[in-house]
Design a protein around this motif. Structure first.
Motif, PDB file in Angstrom:
ATOM      1  N   ALA A  84      17.416 -31.636  12.247  1.00 58.41           N
ATOM      2  CA  ALA A  84      18.700 -31.740  12.939  1.00 58.41           C
ATOM      3  C   ALA A  84      19.439 -30.410  12.940  1.00 58.41           C
ATOM      4  O   ALA A  84      20.148 -30.078  13.904  1.00 58.41           O
ATOM      5  CB  ALA A  84      19.556 -32.825  12.284  1.00 58.41           C
ATOM      6  N   GLY A  88      19.140 -30.431  16.515  1.00 60.10           N
ATOM      7  CA  GLY A  88      19.981 -31.627  16.505  1.00 60.10           C
ATOM      8  C   GLY A  88      20.358 -32.137  17.874  1.00 60.10           C
ATOM      9  O   GLY A  88      20.600 -33.335  18.060  1.00 60.10           O
ATOM     10  N   THR A  92      20.544 -35.906  18.908  1.00 58.36           N
ATOM     11  CA  THR A  92      22.005 -36.108  18.969  1.00 58.36           C
ATOM     12  C   THR A  92      22.588 -36.428  17.596  1.00 58.36           C
ATOM     13  O   THR A  92      23.456 -37.276  17.463  1.00 58.36           O
ATOM     14  CB  THR A  92      22.390 -37.212  19.982  1.00 58.36           C
ATOM     15  N   LEU A  93      22.100 -35.721  16.588  1.00 63.06           N
ATOM     16  CA  LEU A  93      22.584 -35.892  15.225  1.00 63.06           C
ATOM     17  C   LEU A  93      22.695 -34.542  14.535  1.00 63.06           C
ATOM     18  O   LEU A  93      21.859 -33.662  14.746  1.00 63.06           O
ATOM     19  CB  LEU A  93      21.633 -36.785  14.410  1.00 63.06           C
ATOM     20  N   GLN A  97      26.100 -35.923  10.069  1.00 65.55           N
ATOM     21  CA  GLN A  97      26.022 -37.289  10.593  1.00 65.55           C
ATOM     22  C   GLN A  97      24.886 -38.068   9.940  1.00 65.55           C
ATOM     23  O   GLN A  97      24.999 -39.274   9.716  1.00 65.55           O
ATOM     24  CB  GLN A  97      25.848 -37.246  12.116  1.00 65.55           C
ATOM     25  N   ILE A  98      23.816 -37.381   9.634  1.00 67.36           N
ATOM     26  CA  ILE A  98      22.707 -38.043   8.941  1.00 67.36           C
ATOM     27  C   ILE A  98      23.138 -38.462   7.545  1.00 67.36           C
ATOM     28  O   ILE A  98      22.796 -39.564   7.081  1.00 67.36           O
ATOM     29  CB  ILE A  98      21.482 -37.111   8.883  1.00 67.36           C
ATOM     30  N   ALA A 101      25.160 -41.543   7.979  1.00 65.03           N
ATOM     31  CA  ALA A 101      24.278 -42.673   8.280  1.00 65.03           C
ATOM     32  C   ALA A 101      23.557 -43.147   7.024  1.00 65.03           C
ATOM     33  O   ALA A 101      23.369 -44.356   6.825  1.00 65.03           O
ATOM     34  CB  ALA A 101      23.261 -42.266   9.347  1.00 65.03           C
ATOM     35  N   ARG A 191      25.035 -39.575  24.733  1.00 67.42           N
ATOM     36  CA  ARG A 191      25.187 -38.718  23.554  1.00 67.42           C
ATOM     37  C   ARG A 191      24.570 -37.339  23.794  1.00 67.42           C
ATOM     38  O   ARG A 191      25.103 -36.320  23.351  1.00 67.42           O
ATOM     39  CB  ARG A 191      24.533 -39.381  22.336  1.00 67.42           C
ATOM     40  N   TRP A 195      26.849 -34.130  23.702  1.00 66.66           N
ATOM     41  CA  TRP A 195      26.634 -33.749  22.295  1.00 66.66           C
ATOM     42  C   TRP A 195      27.300 -32.432  21.965  1.00 66.66           C
ATOM     43  O   TRP A 195      27.206 -31.457  22.699  1.00 66.66           O
ATOM     44  CB  TRP A 195      25.148 -33.655  22.008  1.00 66.66           C
TER      45      TRP A 195
END
Length: 198
Positions: A84, A88, A92-93, A97-98, A101, A191, A195
């Motif tokens: 990412a 990324g 789209t991360l 954000q990971i 999540a 996204r 992004w």
């Protein structure tokens, strides 16, 4: 494909049902809503016990989900974050954000896995983040199996009740699967276009 599924169920019985559902879980183009209602129809004729059909289908699906779980585990959080950081935009991360999540999955992973297993398309891919975020394997198997029993039970019941009209299940679920796939793809594209790296 339908003829192959029918022949395998006729020749291999419960083992054939489990094997096809294993393949369905690993290779999404094989639709479970074609397999399990047919097995439910066969159960309505007295050839199979409906509960055994449900368990065979759920077992095959769960074993297939474990394959995707281990694929996710081989990727892992750190490797995904590294990807990412460099690419990324395509997933789209961002690494941040990971991490978020990962924390969300720690809190809500079990119900997410269970309910995702009754949603066409999504049911296959939920196993990947479960593996990536290192969900406890026993917990993953338990909640995947519960979800697969619900999904298989729903389809087998529909085939059992509809009998010779079991293919109506396919006519009902196929558009739903198309809608879900469209939402997933559209969400990704939105996204991707909008992004921005944090």
């Amino acid at each position: 494909m339908f003829e192959w599924i029918t022949n395998l169920i006729n020749q291999a019985g419960y083992a054939g049902i489990a094997f096809i559902m294993f393949l369905e879980s690993v290779f999404p183009p094989i639709p479970s809503w074609l397999v399990m209602p047919l097995a439910g129809f066969e159960a309505s004729s007295g050839r199979f016990h409906p509960l055994a059909v449900v368990l065979a289908g759920a077992t095959g699906s769960t074993i297939g989900a474990i394959v995707w779980f281990y694929i996710g585990r081989m990727v892992g959080v750190e490797r995904l974050k590294s990807f990412a950081a460099r690419h990324g935009h395509w997933i789209t991360l961002t690494p941040a954000q990971i991490d978020r999540a990962d924390r969300w999955f720690d809190r809500h992973g079990a119900p997410a896995v269970m309910f995702a297993r009754v949603v066409p398309i999504v049911r296959t891919f939920i196993s990947v983040p479960a593996g990536v975020f290192d969900m406890n394997l026993r917990r993953f198997i338990l909640f995947t199996l519960i979800g697969d029993i619900m999904w298989s039970g729903l389809l087998v019941t529909a085939g059992y009740v509809l009998r010779a009209q079991y293919d109506q299940v396919r006519d009902y679920l196929s558009p739903i699967a198309t809608i879900v796939l469209t939402i997933v793809v559209a969400t990704y594209l939105i996204r991707l276009i909008g992004w921005k790296k944090d």
